[in-house]
Design an enzyme around this catalytic site. Structure first.
Site, PDB file in Angstrom:
ATOM      1  CB  CYS A   1      -0.993  -0.044   1.153  1.00  0.00           C
ATOM      2  SG  CYS A   1      -2.460   0.944   0.826  1.00  0.00           S
TER       3      CYS A   1
ATOM      4  CG  HIS B   1      -3.577  -3.436   3.306  1.00  0.00           C
ATOM      5  ND1 HIS B   1      -2.504  -3.055   4.075  1.00  0.00           N
ATOM      6  CD2 HIS B   1      -4.185  -2.290   2.913  1.00  0.00           C
ATOM      7  CE1 HIS B   1      -2.468  -1.735   4.148  1.00  0.00           C
ATOM      8  NE2 HIS B   1      -3.472  -1.249   3.450  1.00  0.00           N
TER       9      HIS B   1
ATOM     10  CD  GLU C   1      -1.370  -6.273   5.265  1.00  0.00           C
ATOM     11  OE1 GLU C   1      -1.133  -6.531   4.068  1.00  0.00           O
ATOM     12  OE2 GLU C   1      -1.378  -5.110   5.711  1.00  0.00           O
TER      13      GLU C   1
HETATM   14  N1  GLN Z   1      -1.787   6.774   2.869  1.00  0.00           N
HETATM   15  C1  GLN Z   1      -1.918   6.024   1.665  1.00  0.00           C
HETATM   16  C2  GLN Z   1      -3.283   6.233   1.019  1.00  0.00           C
HETATM   17  O1  GLN Z   1      -4.209   6.602   1.690  1.00  0.00           O
HETATM   18  C3  GLN Z   1      -1.646   4.551   1.912  1.00  0.00           C
HETATM   19  C4  GLN Z   1      -2.635   3.903   2.807  1.00  0.00           C
HETATM   20  C5  GLN Z   1      -2.194   2.566   3.319  1.00  0.00           C
HETATM   21  O2  GLN Z   1      -1.023   2.245   3.286  1.00  0.00           O
HETATM   22  N2  GLN Z   1      -3.099   1.798   3.842  1.00  0.00           N
HETATM   23  O3  GLN Z   1      -3.434   5.979  -0.134  1.00  0.00           O
END
Ligand code: GLN
Length: 558
Positions: A390, A528, A530
């Protein structure tokens, strides 16, 4: 026949788990382990968390205070216990499995404003408790044999009282045979006296009984297994059956908990009390898992370069997924948390030396970003396996744009809204095929619903590392929780310099996975992974990443 039972559906039985004395006793783990055991007996099981805090969901909470925000397929932002449940049950849960006082009250107030209560004075009892009971009873629509409901917080807290009152009423509503109350408490060891103390448990049960709930089963969190004498004493004072007191002793590996409960006969007792079919639990996969974890053939160290390194709970699922990746490769994974805010070009080498892989996890805000970008550059240049998740993908794109594609001011709109070259940006015309679905959620969406939340499809590019990891699949689904996206206007420029977009949304608009050919393992994903890893089915990207770390370590040793 109870109201829950519709023709052709199962009669769902409910297990309510409360906690006493203090928090952090591992109630979530106990709920998940009981779920795993009942599932191993061939029953269908679901688990629900009822959290007493007022936030509608933990989406707005600081992970340092509350731990990780877990995300379900249908885009609910939930407590991290949902992660335990999914990992132990090995199946996805949904927004139905997570409620807070905030979400319950939100629904009650919405109904009140709509005039649904037809002029009644809206009160905690019965309106709030009815809403809680409705949330619990809605689990039976999943047609499960058993629904486990964990009440967050500790008995005696002001906040949890409506929940406890609701579950108290449920025994009256459904009858004794369909409800079971399990209370988890602490039996501390007093070193000076050389004794285990049962008084806190007695008081906690007394407190529970004063609310009208008599526990059927008591599970005592304890440093060591309780003796029969102590169990008898607790049974006597707390008025439970002599064989209804169990221990949740400290274990080295959390995946041992279902096996420990089984050894003590907890599932057996639950089955008798709830009149569940008398079947033996098939625990071979759990035994095999624990044995594999206890006898690794090697080890690897993964550096996690992040902001919330002080609280490991903030990266709970990530931590578990890496362990699962270790199981897939028969190695022990040691995690080294590195605070990106303290990472500079100067101290980079000493901080990252000795690592077999580098991972940049998800995160929000600009703090610590430059340290992450430094770490990624180091991993890229030194061919150390790298995994960006992410925010980690976003930083990897920025690093590549700045240092390889000659766009020195490349940045994310999140870190610098005035940057000329926003390679990561907020899409104004963001087409979200699931938005409807997110907006229909019972709870209020985080910050006006601008987040991409929950499961989305991703098309894999043939011949890439990503596709190889996913076993040659063409389309996968992964869970998201972010606001910013890769800016497609820069795609061609980055591709020209060698960055490969190995996963895209099916419409080709959103970058989902990037990788670098020529590097042993350099991959970033916008989702994600995970959240979907379980000990029995380690996520392919984590299995691949740890496999690469193992290889890197072996080659280093040559
Ligand atoms: N801050 C980034 C976004 O909002 C990544 C978010 C995250 O890593 N969950 O796109």
């Amino acid at each position: 026949m109870s109201e829950d039972k519709k023709p052709g559906t199962k009669e769902t039985k409910y297990i309510f788990i409360t906690g006493g004395v203090l928090s952090s006793l591992g109630k979530g783990m106990a709920a998940a382990s009981i779920g795993a055991l009942l599932k191993a007996r061939g029953l269908s099981v679901t688990i629900q968390k009822l959290d007493p805090y007022i936030n509608v969901d933990p989406g707005t909470m600081n992970p340092l205070q509350h731990g990780e925000v877990y995300v379900t397929d249908d885009g609910a932002e939930t407590d991290l216990d949902l992660g335990h449940y999914e990992r132990y049950l090995g199946e996805p849960l949904s927004q139905r499995n997570s409620h807070t006082s905030g979400s319950i009250y939100y629904r009650v107030i919405t109904k009140e404003r709509r005039g649904d209560y037809l002029g009644s004075t809206v009160q905690v009892i019965p309106h709030v408790t009815d809403e809680i009971k409705h949330a619990i009873r809605s689990l039976s629509e999943q047609n499960v044999d058993v629904a486990i409901i964990e009440i967050g917080g500790t008995v005696g807290d002001i906040e949890s009282q409506p929940f406890l009152e609701a579950i108290r009423q449920m025994r009256g509503d459904l009858g004794k045979d369909l409800c079971l109350y399990v209370h988890l408490t602490l039996v501390p060891y007093l070193r000076a006296a050389g004794e285990y103390k049962t008084k806190p448990t007695q008081h906690s049960v007394k407190e529970l009984r004063s609310l009208g709930i008599q526990p059927d089963i008591i599970i005592c969190r304890c440093e060591e297994p309780l003796t029969t004498d102590l169990k008898r004493k607790i049974a006597l004072f707390c008025d439970v059956e002599a064989d209804a007191v169990f221990t949740s002793a400290d274990v080295a590996n959390v995946y041992e908990v279902p096996l420990k409960f089984y050894e003590e006969g907890l599932d057996q007792k639950i089955a008798i009390m709830l009149r569940l079919p008398a079947k033996n639990a098939k625990l071979d996969p759990w035994l095999k898992l624990v044995q594999t974890m206890a006898n690794p053939k090697g080890d690897v160290t993964v550096g996690i370069v992040g902001k919330y390194v002080e609280l490991k709970e903030a990266y709970k699922s990530l931590h578990e997924a890496l362990i699962h990746g270790g199981v897939a490769n028969d190695v022990k994974v040691t995690l080294s948390y590195i605070n990106s805010e303290e990472l500079t070009a100067k101290n980079l080498k000493e901080n990252l030396a000795g690592l077999d892989a580098v991972l940049v996890p998800g995160g929000f805000g600009h703090r610590g970003i430059e340290g992450k970008i430094e770490a990624i550059q180091y991993a890229r240049k030194n061919k150390i396996p790298f995994f960006g998740i992410c925010l980690g993908l976003q930083c990897a794109v920025i690093e590549f744009a700045r240092n390889v594609a000659n766009i020195p001011d490349a940045n994310s709109e999140e870190f610098n809204p005035f940057a000329e070259n926003k390679v990561i940006y907020l899409m104004t015309e963001w087409f979200d095929p699931r938005k409807q679905c997110v907006e229909q959620r019972d709870s209020v969406s985080n910050k006006g619903g601008t987040m991409r939340l929950g499961s989305y499809p991703c098309q894999l590019t043939p011949g890439t590392l990503a596709q190889e990891m996913y076993g040659a699949k063409e389309l996968i689904e992964e869970r998201h929780r972010h606001r910013f996206e890769f800016n497609k206007a820069y795609k061609a420029a980055l591709e020209e310099k060698g960055l490969v977009f190995s996963g895209m949304s099916p419409d080709g608009e959103l970058a989902e996975i990037i990788e670098l050919p020529g590097h042993p393992w350099f991959l970033g994903c916008q989702f994600h992974p995970e959240f979907k890893s379980t000990p029995m089915r380690p996520h392919p990207l984590f299995a691949g990443f740890i496999g690469a770390a193992k290889k890197y370590r072996a080659e280093k040793a040559k």
